[in-house]
Design a protein around this motif. Structure first.
Motif, PDB file in Angstrom:
ATOM      1  N   UNK A   1       0.830  -1.204   0.000  1.00  0.00           N
ATOM      2  CA  UNK A   1       0.000   0.000   0.000  1.00  0.00           C
ATOM      3  C   UNK A   1       0.869   1.261   0.000  1.00  0.00           C
ATOM      4  N   UNK A   2       1.919   1.231   0.815  1.00  0.00           N
ATOM      5  CA  UNK A   2       2.834   2.392   0.846  1.00  0.00           C
ATOM      6  C   UNK A   2       3.539   2.549  -0.485  1.00  0.00           C
ATOM      7  N   UNK A   3       4.019   1.426  -1.031  1.00  0.00           N
ATOM      8  CA  UNK A   3       4.682   1.491  -2.333  1.00  0.00           C
ATOM      9  C   UNK A   3       3.726   1.989  -3.415  1.00  0.00           C
ATOM     10  N   UNK A   4       2.456   1.586  -3.319  1.00  0.00           N
ATOM     11  CA  UNK A   4       1.469   2.040  -4.298  1.00  0.00           C
ATOM     12  C   UNK A   4       1.278   3.557  -4.206  1.00  0.00           C
ATOM     13  N   UNK A   5       1.225   4.076  -3.003  1.00  0.00           N
ATOM     14  CA  UNK A   5       1.084   5.526  -2.837  1.00  0.00           C
ATOM     15  C   UNK A   5       2.311   6.272  -3.385  1.00  0.00           C
ATOM     16  N   UNK A   6       3.484   5.712  -3.121  1.00  0.00           N
ATOM     17  CA  UNK A   6       4.708   6.342  -3.645  1.00  0.00           C
ATOM     18  C   UNK A   6       4.691   6.307  -5.167  1.00  0.00           C
ATOM     19  N   UNK A   7       4.242   5.197  -5.735  1.00  0.00           N
ATOM     20  CA  UNK A   7       4.164   5.082  -7.195  1.00  0.00           C
ATOM     21  C   UNK A   7       3.184   6.101  -7.762  1.00  0.00           C
ATOM     22  N   UNK A   8       2.012   6.216  -7.141  1.00  0.00           N
ATOM     23  CA  UNK A   8       1.029   7.203  -7.609  1.00  0.00           C
ATOM     24  C   UNK A   8       1.578   8.618  -7.488  1.00  0.00           C
ATOM     25  N   UNK A   9       2.260   8.886  -6.398  1.00  0.00           N
ATOM     26  CA  UNK A   9       2.870  10.209  -6.223  1.00  0.00           C
ATOM     27  C   UNK A   9       3.873  10.499  -7.332  1.00  0.00           C
ATOM     28  N   UNK A  10       4.701   9.517  -7.647  1.00  0.00           N
ATOM     29  CA  UNK A  10       5.727   9.697  -8.684  1.00  0.00           C
ATOM     30  C   UNK A  10       5.085   9.858 -10.061  1.00  0.00           C
ATOM     31  N   UNK A  11       4.024   9.098 -10.318  1.00  0.00           N
ATOM     32  CA  UNK A  11       3.337   9.223 -11.602  1.00  0.00           C
ATOM     33  C   UNK A  11       2.677  10.591 -11.737  1.00  0.00           C
ATOM     34  N   UNK A  12       2.090  11.102 -10.644  1.00  0.00           N
ATOM     35  CA  UNK A  12       1.508  12.448 -10.698  1.00  0.00           C
ATOM     36  C   UNK A  12       2.585  13.497 -10.971  1.00  0.00           C
ATOM     37  N   UNK A  13       3.747  13.302 -10.375  1.00  0.00           N
ATOM     38  CA  UNK A  13       4.853  14.241 -10.630  1.00  0.00           C
ATOM     39  C   UNK A  13       5.242  14.225 -12.107  1.00  0.00           C
ATOM     40  N   UNK A  14       5.327  13.027 -12.684  1.00  0.00           N
ATOM     41  CA  UNK A  14       5.710  12.921 -14.092  1.00  0.00           C
ATOM     42  C   UNK A  14       4.651  13.566 -14.984  1.00  0.00           C
ATOM     43  N   UNK A  15       3.369  13.290 -14.675  1.00  0.00           N
ATOM     44  CA  UNK A  15       2.292  13.903 -15.464  1.00  0.00           C
ATOM     45  C   UNK A  15       2.315  15.424 -15.319  1.00  0.00           C
ATOM     46  N   UNK A  16       2.578  15.907 -14.119  1.00  0.00           N
ATOM     47  CA  UNK A  16       2.563  17.353 -13.859  1.00  0.00           C
ATOM     48  C   UNK A  16       3.679  18.063 -14.624  1.00  0.00           C
ATOM     49  N   UNK A  17       4.860  17.481 -14.656  1.00  0.00           N
ATOM     50  CA  UNK A  17       5.949  18.146 -15.381  1.00  0.00           C
ATOM     51  C   UNK A  17       5.685  18.106 -16.881  1.00  0.00           C
ATOM     52  N   UNK A  18       5.014  17.030 -17.357  1.00  0.00           N
ATOM     53  CA  UNK A  18       4.643  17.002 -18.772  1.00  0.00           C
ATOM     54  C   UNK A  18       3.634  18.081 -19.113  1.00  0.00           C
ATOM     55  N   UNK A  19       2.623  18.258 -18.249  1.00  0.00           N
ATOM     56  CA  UNK A  19       1.625  19.316 -18.472  1.00  0.00           C
ATOM     57  C   UNK A  19       2.270  20.699 -18.428  1.00  0.00           C
TER      58      UNK A  19
END
Length: 587
Positions: A235-253
């Motif tokens: 669950x913690x790893x999943x949250x970290x993964x989601x956080x990292x994916x949001x960061x990647x999407x945000x820098x792309x936007x």
């Protein structure tokens, strides 16, 4: 009594040791290492975001600096108010350049828009997001560390329970061996054997209790470990993964926004460039040329044709009106200044030096040619009328203010504006007198121009109707035996052309007498009107000395005279001639 064979106990301990080793290897290799790697990777992602934010900030600073430089450049070349440059912008080429400057100012504004949008949509938003991301990352890794500490605590409790169970089993095994030894010995009393038996039973009971506790602890640990590795950590790893994916999407936007901000101003920049092109296409060379003609049109008529002088007939030479030698009434032929008749080929050279003193003209602009004088006077009248209108507007405003004060005394004192109203009235009266004065001069110039136009029209009409009379007029001029010229025109053939005050204004005066000589110290190129060119070492005649303005009037021969800088010549004045000249000036 329950007994445990030694082999069973050793096998159980061996199994527990292998399991402990496997748990430790999994915990250290699969969890702690991955947390460290993830922590490093997520920190690198935050560094990338901050680097992009810094990049955008520097881009906005460049855009602002570029916009500022463009605005300063446009301002630098804008025409100054109330300056001569404003007059130049009546030409289409100058107006096109002014339009280009204005469009460049708008062009700079679009770069300011780029900077503002990048600051608000990218830099500001990403800065806030980075702060939130850091807090979220910290929270996730804190939960991970907390879960690690909890499973480690459970593992320590299991280890303690296992060691206690192991110790109790060994104690029970020793007590059993001691009891068996005492029971086999015939020399030992029955009481000692009973005591050894009871001790063995106690130790076996303690081992059973330790076994039950260890079993319970082991079950609890297995449950906690299962939840840790299959629920909490994933669950913690999943949250970290989601956080990292949001960061990647945000820098792309943000990168898309970076491009979109530029794309949004491209149409406006294109419009600015289109306006510059349109201004360039509006340049009309014919119109500009006509404006130059109108601005510098003098109003003077070009001189007439020079008649042929037949020197094969020494006693009867005809001289045209536009000849370089004018006839004199007293019978003596003497060339005029500059060899021009009636001031028509050289109308601007007068006996004063107004043309040499830049900016020192008379109030009525009488030093200018008629057409330019009319334009200057008209401009002055228009300027005075605008000043009068401004003063009248101020007077009307003060009058309304006074009426308000009269109706509402609490708002102000009505008498406080009387002084200003009186001052404005005086100013308006003065300006009106000035307008009347300049309008009088303007009417005079326009009257002269109309008279000259009428004279030219009548002269052309007369010549068209009586060509033979005009030709005979020149042929009737006869020369006297002593070389002087007389004109005997018949009353029938004489052209009746109205004389004007303007012609008298430029009539040549008598040539000034020579008051000395001078030697040119340097070569001077007389390029301005009224000056004369001299060569170094040349000897010339002085006809008017320097009057404090740095110019001396000289004469080379009867046809050439003009002004030269006093510092360029060495003057030798004839005292008697100088006294005569001064006396003539007083007359």
């Amino acid at each position: 009594m329950i007994t445990f064979p030694l082999a069973v106990v050793k096998g159980l301990l061996s199994t527990l040791g292998e399991r402990r080793f496997l748990l430790e290897e999994f915990s250290v290799g699969c969890e702690e290492d991955q947390f460290d790697n993830l922590e490093k990777h997520t920190q690198w992602g935050i560094d990338v975001l901050e680097k992009f934010i810094k990049f955008v900030k520097e881009r906005t600073e460049i855009e602002l600096s570029y916009a500022k430089q463009l605005r300063n450049l446009s301002k630098k070349y804008q025409p100054k108010k109330n300056s001569k440059e404003e007059e130049e912008y009546r030409y289409t080429s100058a107006r096109a350049f002014l339009a280009t400057l204005n469009e460049m100012n708008d062009y700079a504004g679009q770069h300011e828009v780029i900077s503002e949008n990048m600051t608000s949509l990218i830099t500001g938003e990403l800065t806030r997001y980075v702060q939130e991301l850091k807090q979220e990352r910290k929270s996730h890794f804190h939960d991970g560390r907390k879960a690690q500490q909890h499973i480690e605590t459970c593992w320590k409790q299991l280890e303690a329970s296992k060691r206690r169970f192991e110790r109790d089993c060994k104690e029970a095994d020793r007590a059993q061996q001691y009891f068996e030894k005492m029971d086999a010995d015939i020399n030992v009393t029955k009481a000692d054997v009973e005591k050894a038996r009871q001790q063995a039973q106690l130790r076996h009971q303690m081992a059973e209790d330790s076994k039950a506790e260890y079993s319970s602890t082991l079950q609890k640990f297995n449950s906690e470990q299962h939840d840790h590795y299959y629920t909490h950590i994933p669950h913690i790893f999943q949250k970290i993964q989601e956080m990292e994916e949001r960061r990647i999407v945000r820098i792309g936007e943000s990168m898309k926004t970076f491009a979109e901000v530029d794309r949004q101003v491209i149409p406006i920049i294109g419009k600015c460039l289109d306006e510059i092109t349109k201004a360039a296409e509006s340049i009309d060379h014919k119109n500009d040329s006509q404006l130059v003609i109108e601005a510098f049109k003098s109003g003077f008529e070009p001189p007439g044709d020079v008649d042929f002088e037949d020197f094969t007939q020494p006693m009867k030479r005809t001289v045209s009106e536009s000849s370089l030698s004018n006839s004199r009434a007293d019978g003596k032929s003497e060339p005029k200044f500059g060899g021009k008749s009636k001031g028509k080929l050289w109308p601007f050279i007068k006996k004063n030096k107004l043309s040499l003193k830049l900016g020192a003209g008379p109030e009525d602009f009488s030093n200018l040619p008629p057409e330019q004088r009319r334009k200057k006077l008209q401009q002055k009248v228009d300027e005075l009328n605008r000043d009068i209108q401004k003063e009248m507007d101020q007077r009307d405003a003060l009058t309304k203010m006074k009426d308000v004060y009269i109706k509402n005394p609490q708002m102000g004192d009505a008498a406080s504006v009387d002084h200003r109203l009186a001052e404005l009235g005086q100013n308006i009266e003065k300006l009106r007198l000035e307008v009347q004065k300049f309008e009088g001069w303007l009417a005079e110039v326009e009257g002269r121009l109309s008279m000259r136009s009428e004279a030219r029209r009548q002269s052309g009409l007369y010549e068209a109707q009586n060509p033979s009379a005009v030709n005979s007029c020149a042929q009737d001029r006869e020369s006297s035996p002593d070389g002087s010229y007389t004109e005997e025109q018949s009353q029938e053939t004489e052209m009746k052309v109205p004389a004007t005050d303007f012609d008298d204004e430029f009539d040549d005066e008598e040539p000034l007498p020579t008051i000395g000589t001078c030697k040119a110290l340097y070569t001077f190129e007389g390029q301005n009107e009224g000056t004369i060119s001299v060569a170094e070492g040349e000897m010339l005649y002085v006809i008017e000395e320097d009057k404090g303005d740095g110019w001396t009037r000289i004469r080379r021969n009867e046809d050439e005279e003009g002004y030269v800088p006093t510092s360029y010549v060495e003057v030798y004045l004839d005292k008697n001639a100088k006294d005569v000249y001064k006396s003539l000036e007083k007359i």
